[in-house]
Scaffold this motif. Structure first.
Motif, PDB file in Angstrom:
ATOM      1  N   ASP A  13       0.995  -0.972   0.089  1.00 50.36           N
ATOM      2  CA  ASP A  13       0.403  -0.112  -0.083  1.00 50.36           C
ATOM      3  C   ASP A  13       0.697   1.337   0.074  1.00 50.36           C
ATOM      4  O   ASP A  13       1.339   0.926   0.439  1.00 50.36           O
ATOM      5  N   PHE A  14       0.784   2.390  -0.662  1.00 45.95           N
ATOM      6  CA  PHE A  14       1.209   3.685  -1.162  1.00 45.95           C
ATOM      7  C   PHE A  14       0.451   4.573  -1.360  1.00 45.95           C
ATOM      8  O   PHE A  14      -0.618   4.269  -1.935  1.00 45.95           O
ATOM      9  N   ASP A  15       0.791   5.162  -1.210  1.00 43.76           N
ATOM     10  CA  ASP A  15       0.385   6.770  -1.677  1.00 43.76           C
ATOM     11  C   ASP A  15       0.520   7.561  -3.437  1.00 43.76           C
ATOM     12  O   ASP A  15       1.927   7.416  -3.651  1.00 43.76           O
ATOM     13  N   LEU A  16       0.056   8.057  -4.358  1.00 42.05           N
ATOM     14  CA  LEU A  16       0.366   7.926  -5.579  1.00 42.05           C
ATOM     15  C   LEU A  16       0.916   9.419  -5.353  1.00 42.05           C
ATOM     16  O   LEU A  16       0.898  10.139  -5.008  1.00 42.05           O
ATOM     17  N   ASP A  17       2.601   9.359  -6.129  1.00 41.30           N
ATOM     18  CA  ASP A  17       2.706  10.662  -6.117  1.00 41.30           C
ATOM     19  C   ASP A  17       2.298  11.271  -7.945  1.00 41.30           C
ATOM     20  O   ASP A  17       2.666  11.023  -7.817  1.00 41.30           O
ATOM     21  N   THR A  18       1.591  12.140  -7.308  1.00 44.71           N
ATOM     22  CA  THR A  18       0.325  12.914  -8.705  1.00 44.71           C
ATOM     23  C   THR A  18       0.925  14.663  -8.958  1.00 44.71           C
ATOM     24  O   THR A  18       0.085  15.112  -9.774  1.00 44.71           O
ATOM     25  N   ARG A  19       1.794  14.831  -8.331  1.00 48.38           N
ATOM     26  CA  ARG A  19       2.259  16.525  -8.869  1.00 48.38           C
ATOM     27  C   ARG A  19       2.555  16.588 -10.291  1.00 48.38           C
ATOM     28  O   ARG A  19       2.472  17.443 -10.658  1.00 48.38           O
ATOM     29  N   ASN A  20       2.866  15.379 -11.074  1.00 48.81           N
ATOM     30  CA  ASN A  20       3.885  15.621 -12.212  1.00 48.81           C
ATOM     31  C   ASN A  20       2.067  15.271 -13.006  1.00 48.81           C
ATOM     32  O   ASN A  20       2.177  14.907 -14.773  1.00 48.81           O
ATOM     33  N   LYS A  66      -7.901   3.141  -4.829  1.00 50.45           N
ATOM     34  CA  LYS A  66      -7.423   4.204  -3.994  1.00 50.45           C
ATOM     35  C   LYS A  66      -6.344   4.649  -4.967  1.00 50.45           C
ATOM     36  O   LYS A  66      -6.363   6.047  -4.407  1.00 50.45           O
ATOM     37  N   LEU A  67      -5.649   4.113  -5.077  1.00 49.41           N
ATOM     38  CA  LEU A  67      -4.742   5.214  -6.440  1.00 49.41           C
ATOM     39  C   LEU A  67      -5.548   5.839  -7.568  1.00 49.41           C
ATOM     40  O   LEU A  67      -4.721   6.946  -7.722  1.00 49.41           O
ATOM     41  N   VAL A  91      -5.365   9.766  -8.777  1.00 49.56           N
ATOM     42  CA  VAL A  91      -5.552  10.983  -9.689  1.00 49.56           C
ATOM     43  C   VAL A  91      -6.914  11.742 -10.158  1.00 49.56           C
ATOM     44  O   VAL A  91      -6.681  12.920 -10.150  1.00 49.56           O
ATOM     45  N   VAL A  92      -7.920  11.156  -9.541  1.00 48.49           N
ATOM     46  CA  VAL A  92      -9.699  11.410  -9.884  1.00 48.49           C
ATOM     47  C   VAL A  92      -9.686  13.294  -8.985  1.00 48.49           C
ATOM     48  O   VAL A  92      -9.556  14.872  -9.272  1.00 48.49           O
ATOM     49  N   GLU A  93      -8.658  13.065  -7.788  1.00 49.96           N
ATOM     50  CA  GLU A  93      -8.619  14.085  -7.156  1.00 49.96           C
ATOM     51  C   GLU A  93      -7.809  15.248  -7.334  1.00 49.96           C
ATOM     52  O   GLU A  93      -8.227  16.145  -7.560  1.00 49.96           O
ATOM     53  N   ARG A  94      -6.961  14.639  -8.178  1.00 49.13           N
ATOM     54  CA  ARG A  94      -5.934  16.165  -8.478  1.00 49.13           C
ATOM     55  C   ARG A  94      -6.221  16.563  -9.679  1.00 49.13           C
ATOM     56  O   ARG A  94      -6.303  17.707  -9.777  1.00 49.13           O
ATOM     57  N   LEU A 132       1.610   6.122 -15.652  1.00 46.42           N
ATOM     58  CA  LEU A 132       1.772   6.343 -14.350  1.00 46.42           C
ATOM     59  C   LEU A 132       1.367   5.861 -13.030  1.00 46.42           C
ATOM     60  O   LEU A 132       2.186   5.288 -12.561  1.00 46.42           O
ATOM     61  N   ILE A 133       0.764   4.853 -12.684  1.00 45.35           N
ATOM     62  CA  ILE A 133      -0.003   4.764 -11.888  1.00 45.35           C
ATOM     63  C   ILE A 133       0.919   3.549 -11.952  1.00 45.35           C
ATOM     64  O   ILE A 133       1.638   2.710 -10.304  1.00 45.35           O
TER      65      ILE A 133
END
Length: 299
Positions: free
Chosen positions: A5-12, A72-73, A77-80, A104-105
């Motif tokens: 389990d981890f959180d996605l880096d969505t900055r890009n 979750k991931l 992305v949708v939130e970003r 990317l995911i």
């Protein structure tokens, strides 16, 4: 094996919507979604489904095992996207840029993939392996050092470039060490009356695989009057590292199988020692280290 389990880096993530006719043509080419009479696209029930649908196509992703993580991931992305687009724009981007977002995911998932061996296979071959000559290089101003001479603190960071000699029990006249604890461990072996011989194996001397494509070479191989040992002096802070544990599991199983084979011809048992560096003192004996550092496989 599986994904942690981890959180996605969505900055890009900063994709923008495209015109409707461009989207329709793109989806015709992709043949991914059903189209209405040319005027629109059948939408997924949830925005996240556009991404999860694409992720399920990867062979290394088992939907039943990872559904919670995938959603979750995808939700991240949708939130970003919602942070800078309208809801209509979010759906447009998910439809048109689905493949790049899915890639990317997946790439970030691969960075959080763990593989644990469920079991190991042992193969016994007849014959023996001849140790290859060791060839070491050093600077012109670097003489072979007496391994018993302590290394000044200011030079310890250069120990990997030093060549050591003066051994009586080592199978090679010269050796290199990766750390000062390794040098001190060699002093222990040379001082210990029970030790008959030892050496540092070269790549390929042992066939110990700790996952499907990675092999492990122990730091030292030691023979005493009553047993044989694979020994790994390791920085104490790294003992609990997952890769260190995986290597130790494989090596311990190798020793178990080697012991079983040795019994068929009256040979000596094998053991694997995983030794924290702060326990390597020149006053220690191999038996003393074995008493507290013999590793038993978790497999």
């Amino acid at each position: 094996a599986g994904y942690e389990d981890f959180d996605l880096d969505t900055r890009n993530i900063n994709q923008q919507p495209v015109a409707q006719d461009i989207l329709i043509q793109h989806l015709h080419d992709m043949q991914r979604y059903k189209l209405h009479d040319g005027s629109g696209v059948v939408e997924e029930k949830r925005p996240e489904d556009y991404l999860v649908r694409g992720l399920r196509d990867f062979n290394d992703i088992n939907y039943d095992d990872h559904a919670a993580l995938l959603y979750k991931l995808a939700a991240q992305v949708v939130e970003r996207l919602r942070s800078y687009l309208s809801e209509e724009g979010v759906v447009n981007v998910l439809q048109y840029h689905q493949q790049s977002l899915v890639t990317l995911i997946h790439s970030q998932m691969q960075n959080n993939f763990t593989e644990t061996a469920a079991s190991y296979e042992a193969h016994v071959t007849k014959g023996y392996r001849t140790l290859r000559p060791s060839n070491y290089t050093a600077g012109a101003d670097q003489a072979v050092r007496d391994f018993r001479t302590p290394i000044p603190d200011g030079e310890k960071h250069r120990i990997t470039s030093m060549i050591f000699g003066g051994f009586q029990k080592c199978l090679y006249p010269a050796q290199k060490f990766d750390s000062d604890p390794e040098r001190r461990f060699a002093v222990i072996l040379e001082n210990d009356e029970d030790v008959l011989k030892w050496f540092k194996p070269a790549k390929g001397d042992f066939q110990i695989h700790y996952n499907h494509d990675e092999s492990y070479e122990p730091d030292f191989v030691v023979e005493t009057a009553t047993g044989k040992f694979l020994c790994e002096p390791k920085r104490a802070s790294e003992i609990s590292d997952d890769i260190v544990k995986s290597k130790a599991d494989a090596a311990a199983v190798w020793c178990e199988q080697a012991t079983v084979h040795a019994k068929t011809y009256g040979g000596k048992p094998w053991a694997y020692l995983l030794i924290p560096h702060d326990q390597v003192s020149e006053q220690m004996s191999l038996a003393g280290l074995a008493a507290g550092c013999t590793y038993v496989s978790r497999v």
